[in-house]
Design a protein around this motif. Structure first.
Motif, PDB file in Angstrom:
ATOM      1  N   UNK A  68      72.110  68.378  24.107  1.00  0.00           N
ATOM      2  CA  UNK A  68      72.092  66.977  23.673  1.00  0.00           C
ATOM      3  C   UNK A  68      73.519  66.459  23.504  1.00  0.00           C
ATOM      4  N   UNK A  69      73.732  65.230  23.944  1.00  0.00           N
ATOM      5  CA  UNK A  69      75.015  64.549  23.747  1.00  0.00           C
ATOM      6  C   UNK A  69      74.793  63.369  22.809  1.00  0.00           C
ATOM      7  N   UNK A  70      75.549  63.327  21.711  1.00  0.00           N
ATOM      8  CA  UNK A  70      75.500  62.172  20.806  1.00  0.00           C
ATOM      9  C   UNK A  70      76.772  61.364  21.031  1.00  0.00           C
ATOM     10  N   UNK A  71      76.615  60.060  21.217  1.00  0.00           N
ATOM     11  CA  UNK A  71      77.763  59.180  21.467  1.00  0.00           C
ATOM     12  C   UNK A  71      78.152  58.462  20.178  1.00  0.00           C
ATOM     13  N   UNK A  72      79.415  58.608  19.779  1.00  0.00           N
ATOM     14  CA  UNK A  72      79.921  57.943  18.579  1.00  0.00           C
ATOM     15  C   UNK A  72      80.648  58.948  17.701  1.00  0.00           C
ATOM     16  N   UNK A  73      81.203  58.456  16.589  1.00  0.00           N
ATOM     17  CA  UNK A  73      81.969  59.370  15.751  1.00  0.00           C
ATOM     18  C   UNK A  73      82.027  58.917  14.306  1.00  0.00           C
ATOM     19  N   UNK A  74      80.966  58.249  13.848  1.00  0.00           N
ATOM     20  CA  UNK A  74      80.962  57.768  12.468  1.00  0.00           C
ATOM     21  C   UNK A  74      79.986  58.556  11.604  1.00  0.00           C
ATOM     22  N   UNK A  75      79.708  57.999  10.418  1.00  0.00           N
ATOM     23  CA  UNK A  75      78.795  58.653   9.480  1.00  0.00           C
ATOM     24  C   UNK A  75      77.382  58.730  10.034  1.00  0.00           C
ATOM     25  N   UNK A  76      76.972  57.666  10.702  1.00  0.00           N
ATOM     26  CA  UNK A  76      75.647  57.637  11.338  1.00  0.00           C
ATOM     27  C   UNK A  76      75.514  58.769  12.360  1.00  0.00           C
TER      28      UNK A  76
ATOM     29  N   UNK B 103      80.701  62.766  21.387  1.00  0.00           N
ATOM     30  CA  UNK B 103      81.885  62.070  21.903  1.00  0.00           C
ATOM     31  C   UNK B 103      82.092  60.770  21.141  1.00  0.00           C
ATOM     32  N   UNK B 104      83.209  60.583  20.412  1.00  0.00           N
ATOM     33  CA  UNK B 104      84.262  61.570  20.220  1.00  0.00           C
ATOM     34  C   UNK B 104      84.041  62.482  19.007  1.00  0.00           C
ATOM     35  N   UNK B 105      83.068  62.185  18.139  1.00  0.00           N
ATOM     36  CA  UNK B 105      82.831  63.026  16.964  1.00  0.00           C
ATOM     37  C   UNK B 105      83.872  62.841  15.877  1.00  0.00           C
ATOM     38  N   UNK B 106      83.835  63.706  14.871  1.00  0.00           N
ATOM     39  CA  UNK B 106      84.820  63.691  13.780  1.00  0.00           C
ATOM     40  C   UNK B 106      84.876  65.085  13.157  1.00  0.00           C
ATOM     41  N   UNK B 107      85.654  65.230  12.061  1.00  0.00           N
ATOM     42  CA  UNK B 107      85.887  66.576  11.512  1.00  0.00           C
ATOM     43  C   UNK B 107      84.614  67.213  10.951  1.00  0.00           C
ATOM     44  N   UNK B 108      83.657  66.393  10.498  1.00  0.00           N
ATOM     45  CA  UNK B 108      82.414  66.960   9.966  1.00  0.00           C
ATOM     46  C   UNK B 108      81.462  67.345  11.087  1.00  0.00           C
ATOM     47  N   UNK B 109      81.433  66.519  12.105  1.00  0.00           N
ATOM     48  CA  UNK B 109      80.525  66.731  13.233  1.00  0.00           C
ATOM     49  C   UNK B 109      80.842  68.037  13.951  1.00  0.00           C
ATOM     50  N   UNK B 110      82.114  68.407  13.963  1.00  0.00           N
ATOM     51  CA  UNK B 110      82.466  69.597  14.738  1.00  0.00           C
ATOM     52  C   UNK B 110      81.928  70.896  14.151  1.00  0.00           C
ATOM     53  N   UNK B 111      81.342  70.812  12.957  1.00  0.00           N
ATOM     54  CA  UNK B 111      80.673  72.017  12.423  1.00  0.00           C
ATOM     55  C   UNK B 111      79.369  72.309  13.153  1.00  0.00           C
ATOM     56  N   UNK B 112      78.743  71.251  13.706  1.00  0.00           N
ATOM     57  CA  UNK B 112      77.448  71.435  14.374  1.00  0.00           C
ATOM     58  C   UNK B 112      77.520  71.201  15.869  1.00  0.00           C
TER      59      UNK B 112
ATOM     60  N   UNK C  10      80.015  70.413  19.626  1.00  0.00           N
ATOM     61  CA  UNK C  10      81.296  70.495  20.295  1.00  0.00           C
ATOM     62  C   UNK C  10      81.796  69.072  20.513  1.00  0.00           C
ATOM     63  N   UNK C  11      82.927  68.723  19.892  1.00  0.00           N
ATOM     64  CA  UNK C  11      83.427  67.357  20.034  1.00  0.00           C
ATOM     65  C   UNK C  11      84.188  67.224  21.351  1.00  0.00           C
ATOM     66  N   UNK C  12      83.945  66.100  22.028  1.00  0.00           N
ATOM     67  CA  UNK C  12      84.516  65.867  23.342  1.00  0.00           C
ATOM     68  C   UNK C  12      85.397  64.635  23.243  1.00  0.00           C
ATOM     69  N   UNK C  13      86.604  64.697  23.808  1.00  0.00           N
ATOM     70  CA  UNK C  13      87.526  63.559  23.678  1.00  0.00           C
ATOM     71  C   UNK C  13      87.231  62.449  24.674  1.00  0.00           C
ATOM     72  N   UNK C  14      86.098  61.801  24.495  1.00  0.00           N
ATOM     73  CA  UNK C  14      85.777  60.619  25.298  1.00  0.00           C
ATOM     74  C   UNK C  14      85.361  59.541  24.311  1.00  0.00           C
ATOM     75  N   UNK C  15      85.943  58.357  24.450  1.00  0.00           N
ATOM     76  CA  UNK C  15      85.591  57.276  23.530  1.00  0.00           C
ATOM     77  C   UNK C  15      84.179  56.767  23.817  1.00  0.00           C
ATOM     78  N   UNK C  16      83.507  56.262  22.779  1.00  0.00           N
ATOM     79  CA  UNK C  16      82.132  55.777  22.922  1.00  0.00           C
ATOM     80  C   UNK C  16      82.013  54.626  23.921  1.00  0.00           C
ATOM     81  N   UNK C  17      83.111  53.869  24.109  1.00  0.00           N
ATOM     82  CA  UNK C  17      83.067  52.710  25.016  1.00  0.00           C
ATOM     83  C   UNK C  17      83.287  53.116  26.477  1.00  0.00           C
ATOM     84  N   UNK C  18      83.751  54.338  26.702  1.00  0.00           N
ATOM     85  CA  UNK C  18      84.055  54.784  28.070  1.00  0.00           C
ATOM     86  C   UNK C  18      82.761  55.261  28.736  1.00  0.00           C
TER      87      UNK C  18
END
Ligand code: AMP
Ligand code: GLY
Length: 422
Positions: A3-11, A31-40, A42-50
């Motif tokens: 599964x890929x989740x797009x975004x990097x906020x609290x939601x 993508x792009x995720x944040x410091x909390x998300x990376x516990x569950x 793999x964060x990918x360096x792609x912006x949500x708008x790309x």
């Protein structure tokens, strides 16, 4: 599944946290995720708008399902792009997302289909807008037509304020192209509520009601933000109102979108004003709310992947009803000093482990990232401290106990989240 989740906020942290609990899932990317998300995940360096970058990534990594958090990629057409490539994705098409992308479109649609909302007029010309305001009564509400990150709404108590608002939006272009048009609408009073539902073109599954706290200051004072805290359920949406909301708003909007040949699929968020004449729509959003999603997903008992996949496959009808925990949940947002205005990033955050150890609490990250081995601030809304409790009072107490353990330079939060429900 992958599964890929797009975004990097609290939601998105709440979505990833909930998706990670599904036995059906092998790998989660964000993508792009944040410091909390990376516990569950793999964060990918792609912006949500790309959106084309995201498509390339999903193809290359054989993603089974993509779940989109924020509105911008939806309004830009990420769902159309993925579907044309034969990939499964959760969210509305570009045409359906216009329900959030254009307030003018959304208001006209509600008017055409007799969905209760404030009276309004729309203008793409500054002089005409001013002319209309000459004969208006006040307060009135001036809104930029397009996306403005929740900040394009100005409540005007006098004609002078309204003239100024129209000028700021249309002439000074404070919200860029979102200000090509303005919507001027009737001012409504009452409690606000957020009612979200899962939808595919044939079936709806409403979630329990939630209440957001938009203004930065206690007692709902100061400028609006993306949301400083939320809780669910809310007693303001009692059984009778719930029935009216479903009958007059949720079902009609799905029919309206079908009839206008813009069938809706994904999550539809109705921002409501609970007036003396029943619930009326303030706005529709084409996505999960932030921070409403944090308490809502703490309360969801069902496997969210079953539901997300069923919606993406237009088979919502076939899954068992979504189950919800009766216990209330509360989320308190910790923001950077200065938000929603300008703020400084990069401050180290302490006490996260201690806060997470408080019974019933999960700390969802929003604007955070790693610097070496420490978590630092990297956005306006930084964390969403969320707790379940046997009662609302207990959930609130647990939240603030956890909030008390966290610190970073300039930390700002409201100490009255959910207080009006007590
Ligand atoms: P919106 O982005 O359209 O939901 O507006 C943001 C916030 O502005 C809402 O949550 C309300 O607090 C306020 N607001 C918007 N429209 C109205 C209205 N017609 N009457 C009163 N308050 C409004
Ligand atoms: N909490 C408000 C929103 O998500 O738009």
């Amino acid at each position: 599944m992958k599964i890929l989740v797009v975004g990097g906020g609290g939601r998105e942290h709440a979505l990833v946290w909930k998706i990670a609990q599904s036995p059906r899932v092998q790998e989660i990317y964000c993508a792009p995720g944040n410091a909390g998300i990376q516990e569950h995940a793999q964060c990918v360096e792609i912006e949500a708008e790309d959106i084309s970058g995201l498509l390339r990534f999903a193809k290359k990594n054989e993603i089974d399902l993509t779940v989109v958090g924020p509105e911008a990629p939806l309004v830009a057409g990420i769902v159309d792009l993925f579907q044309e490539a034969g990939l499964k994705i959760f969210g509305p098409t570009k045409r359906a997302a216009e329900l959030e992308g254009s307030k003018d479109y959304s208001k006209r649609l509600m008017r055409r289909h007799a969905i209760p909302t404030a009276d309004f007029n729309a203008f793409d010309n500054l002089e005409r807008a001013r002319g209309f305001l000459e004969t208006s009564t006040f307060p009135t509400v001036v809104k930029a037509d397009g996306l403005a990150a929740g900040k394009g709404v100005i409540i005007c108590h006098t004609r002078e304020e309204a003239f100024e608002a129209v000028k700021v939006i249309m002439q000074e272009r404070a919200f860029g192209n979102a200000g090509n048009r303005v919507v001027i609408e009737e001012f409504m009073t009452g409690q606000e509520a957020s009612v979200l539902m899962f939808v595919d073109r044939n079936t709806i599954s409403p979630m329990p009601a939630a209440q957001d706290h938009k203004p930065i200051g206690e007692g709902d004072t100061g400028p609006n933000t993306g949301g400083m805290g939320a809780y669910s359920p809310t007693r303001f949406v009692h059984k009778r109102l719930e029935a009216q909301i479903e009958r007059e708003i949720l079902i009609p909007i799905v029919h309206a979108m079908n009839r206008e040949d813009r069938p809706y699929s994904g999550v539809l968020y109705a921002g409501l004003m609970l007036t003396g004449e029943g619930a009326k729509v303030l706005e529709f959003n084409c996505r999960f709310g932030d921070p409403e999603t944090q308490p809502l997903l703490m309360r969801m008992k069902s496997d969210i992947v079953d539901i997300l996949l069923a919606v993406a496959e237009q088979k919502l009808e076939e899954v068992p009803p979504v189950e919800w925990d009766d216990r209330p949940a509360v989320c308190v947002v910790l923001a950077s000093g200065g938000y929603p205005g300008s703020y400084t990033k990069g401050y180290p955050i302490t006490g996260l482990k201690e806060a997470n150890a408080v019974e019933g609490v999960v700390v969802f990250h929003a604007g955070t990232r790693m610097r070496g081995s420490s978590v630092i601030t990297s956005g306006g809304r930084v964390l969403g401290v969320t707790a379940l409790g046997d009662t609302l009072e207990q959930a609130i107490a647990r939240c603030y106990e956890a909030v008390g353990k966290i610190n970073f330079e300039g930390v700002t939060f409201r100490s009255d989240i959910a207080a009006k429900a007590i």
